[in-house]
Write an enzyme that holds these catalytic residues in place. Structure first.
Site, PDB file in Angstrom:
ATOM      1  N   HIS A  81      33.420 -34.278  29.023  1.00 27.19           N
ATOM      2  CA  HIS A  81      34.579 -34.314  28.117  1.00 27.19           C
ATOM      3  C   HIS A  81      35.058 -32.901  27.773  1.00 27.19           C
ATOM      4  O   HIS A  81      36.246 -32.691  27.526  1.00 27.19           O
ATOM      5  CB  HIS A  81      34.253 -35.119  26.857  1.00 27.19           C
ATOM      6  CG  HIS A  81      33.793 -36.513  27.172  1.00 27.19           C
ATOM      7  ND1 HIS A  81      33.073 -37.285  26.297  1.00 27.19           N
ATOM      8  CD2 HIS A  81      33.946 -37.272  28.292  1.00 27.19           C
ATOM      9  CE1 HIS A  81      32.804 -38.455  26.862  1.00 27.19           C
ATOM     10  NE2 HIS A  81      33.311 -38.463  28.072  1.00 27.19           N
ATOM     11  N   HIS A 242      40.060 -43.566  29.394  1.00 26.76           N
ATOM     12  CA  HIS A 242      38.872 -42.723  29.309  1.00 26.76           C
ATOM     13  C   HIS A 242      38.252 -42.498  30.696  1.00 26.76           C
ATOM     14  O   HIS A 242      37.741 -41.418  30.990  1.00 26.76           O
ATOM     15  CB  HIS A 242      37.816 -43.304  28.357  1.00 26.76           C
ATOM     16  CG  HIS A 242      36.655 -42.367  28.240  1.00 26.76           C
ATOM     17  ND1 HIS A 242      36.685 -41.258  27.424  1.00 26.76           N
ATOM     18  CD2 HIS A 242      35.473 -42.317  28.905  1.00 26.76           C
ATOM     19  CE1 HIS A 242      35.568 -40.570  27.584  1.00 26.76           C
ATOM     20  NE2 HIS A 242      34.809 -41.199  28.471  1.00 26.76           N
ATOM     21  N   ASP A 246      37.341 -38.927  32.382  1.00 24.45           N
ATOM     22  CA  ASP A 246      36.079 -38.573  33.044  1.00 24.45           C
ATOM     23  C   ASP A 246      36.334 -38.024  34.452  1.00 24.45           C
ATOM     24  O   ASP A 246      35.701 -37.049  34.877  1.00 24.45           O
ATOM     25  CB  ASP A 246      35.164 -39.802  33.163  1.00 24.45           C
ATOM     26  CG  ASP A 246      34.414 -40.087  31.865  1.00 24.45           C
ATOM     27  OD1 ASP A 246      34.307 -39.199  31.006  1.00 24.45           O
ATOM     28  OD2 ASP A 246      33.913 -41.234  31.730  1.00 24.45           O
ATOM     29  N   HIS A 269      30.503 -41.507  37.194  1.00 23.59           N
ATOM     30  CA  HIS A 269      30.357 -40.073  37.457  1.00 23.59           C
ATOM     31  C   HIS A 269      29.777 -39.782  38.841  1.00 23.59           C
ATOM     32  O   HIS A 269      30.217 -38.865  39.524  1.00 23.59           O
ATOM     33  CB  HIS A 269      29.467 -39.434  36.386  1.00 23.59           C
ATOM     34  CG  HIS A 269      30.083 -39.475  35.022  1.00 23.59           C
ATOM     35  ND1 HIS A 269      31.204 -38.745  34.697  1.00 23.59           N
ATOM     36  CD2 HIS A 269      29.761 -40.167  33.910  1.00 23.59           C
ATOM     37  CE1 HIS A 269      31.526 -38.981  33.447  1.00 23.59           C
ATOM     38  NE2 HIS A 269      30.678 -39.846  32.942  1.00 23.59           N
TER      39      HIS A 269
HETATM   40 ZN    ZN Z   1      33.295 -40.121  29.396  1.00 24.70          ZN
END
Ligand code: ZN
Length: 311
Positions: A81, A242, A246, A269
């Site tokens: 973030h 969101h 990311d 991720h």
């Molecule tokens: Zn995140």
């Protein structure tokens, strides 16, 4: 074609404090101007005589549901973030100093970091920013297509991210999609505020392991069977926004500007890191001022309708 842009850094150092989501630590984080070409690095001030950890894909280590980097035996976790805030604002050179293994969690979004960085002022430097243009399509696909991430050439210069989120009919998170051409303006107004989200069971499990002891349902979005517990969504599609936040943070680990169209379905991720690693291995970095005269050699066509910005 778009002119190359100059690298940017902060005008002056800025600092903020908060609580680490995983480690429960009181964290002070500060952002410092850096010389051109230095990139983004994180320095742990709670450890004695350790060097900075470069926020580069080569230094990523595998952790569940977060992005962590490690260099010279020093690890910094949950950097995504902060990375998104820096990349979203096109701050290319910055030393991030923090006195804990992770930055403050804040409200689970990038908003507080954005505010803090804007308070520091952003200045242009002399050197131009290097660039990778996606010319060869890449894809990360898992078994039975439950997760997919692709990168393809784009008909004009820029980074476009399209994310489709669908956790199935039983999930309290409804199917949603969002597409964004990433610029400082779109980042600040359309995604910086989008908070991280987590399932109630997962929070219970993490807390039973000693993590997240100071996290409450007011600090981020905790989903129960009927939606967010004790909290309200900022937009109906906050979750997918969101996920794009990311992606912006993770893609910045490539260490230069990145032009192409990324399409993601239910990715996390680890998939972001995989595609960035692959692009870095298969594409050449175009070093300014070379790319002033660079012409893309894929067919030019207009963006499809779905790419129109959603608000
Ligand atoms: Zn995140």
């Amino acid at each position: 074609m778009r002119a190359p842009r100059r690298q940017r850094t902060l005008e002056r150092a800025v600092e903020m404090s908060g609580i680490g989501f995983f480690t429960n630590a009181d964290v002070t984080i500060s952002f410092h101007p850096q010389a051109e070409g230095m990139g983004i690095s994180f320095q742990r001030t709670d450890l004695k005589s350790t060097g900075p950890v470069q926020a580069r894909i080569e230094n990523v280590i595998r952790k569940e549901r977060r992005t962590a980097i490690s260099q010279g035996g020093v690890t910094v976790e949950l950097i995504e973030h902060v990375m998104a805030a820096l990349a979203g604002l096109q701050i290319d050179n910055c030393l991030v100093r923090l006195n804990a293994p992770e930055p403050p969690g804040c409200d689970g979004s990038s908003l507080d970091f954005v505010q803090c960085l804007l308070d520091g002022g952003i200045v242009e430097q002399n050197a131009y920013r290097d660039l990778i243009v996606v010319t060869q399509p890449q894809a990360i696909v898992t078994e039975n297509d439950s997760v997919a991430l692709s990168a393809s050439p784009i008909s004009r210069h820029g980074l476009v991210i399209t994310y489709e989120l669908d956790y199935g009919p039983r999930s309290p998170i409804k199917p949603q999609s969002f597409s964004l051409e990433v610029t400082p303006e779109t980042f600040i107004t359309l995604v910086a505020f989008a908070r991280t989200f987590v399932a109630e069971e997962e929070v219970k499990y993490l807390q039973s392991q000693g993590y997240g002891q100071r996290v409450t349902e007011k600090d981020l979005l905790i989903f129960g069977p009927d939606g967010p517990i004790g909290n309200a969504l900022r937009t109906r599609d906050e979750c997918v926004r969101h996920k794009i936040l990311d992606c912006i943070g993770d893609f910045a680990l490539i260490g230069c500007d990145l032009h192409g169209h990324f399409r993601a379905f239910r990715t996390g991720h680890h998939h972001n890191h995989q595609i960035i690693e692959r692009i870095k291995q298969t594409h050449e970095i175009i070093r300014a001022p070379e790319y002033v005269c660079f012409q893309p050699h894929f067919p030019l066509k207009d963006l499809p309708q779905e790419m129109a910005l959603q608000s």
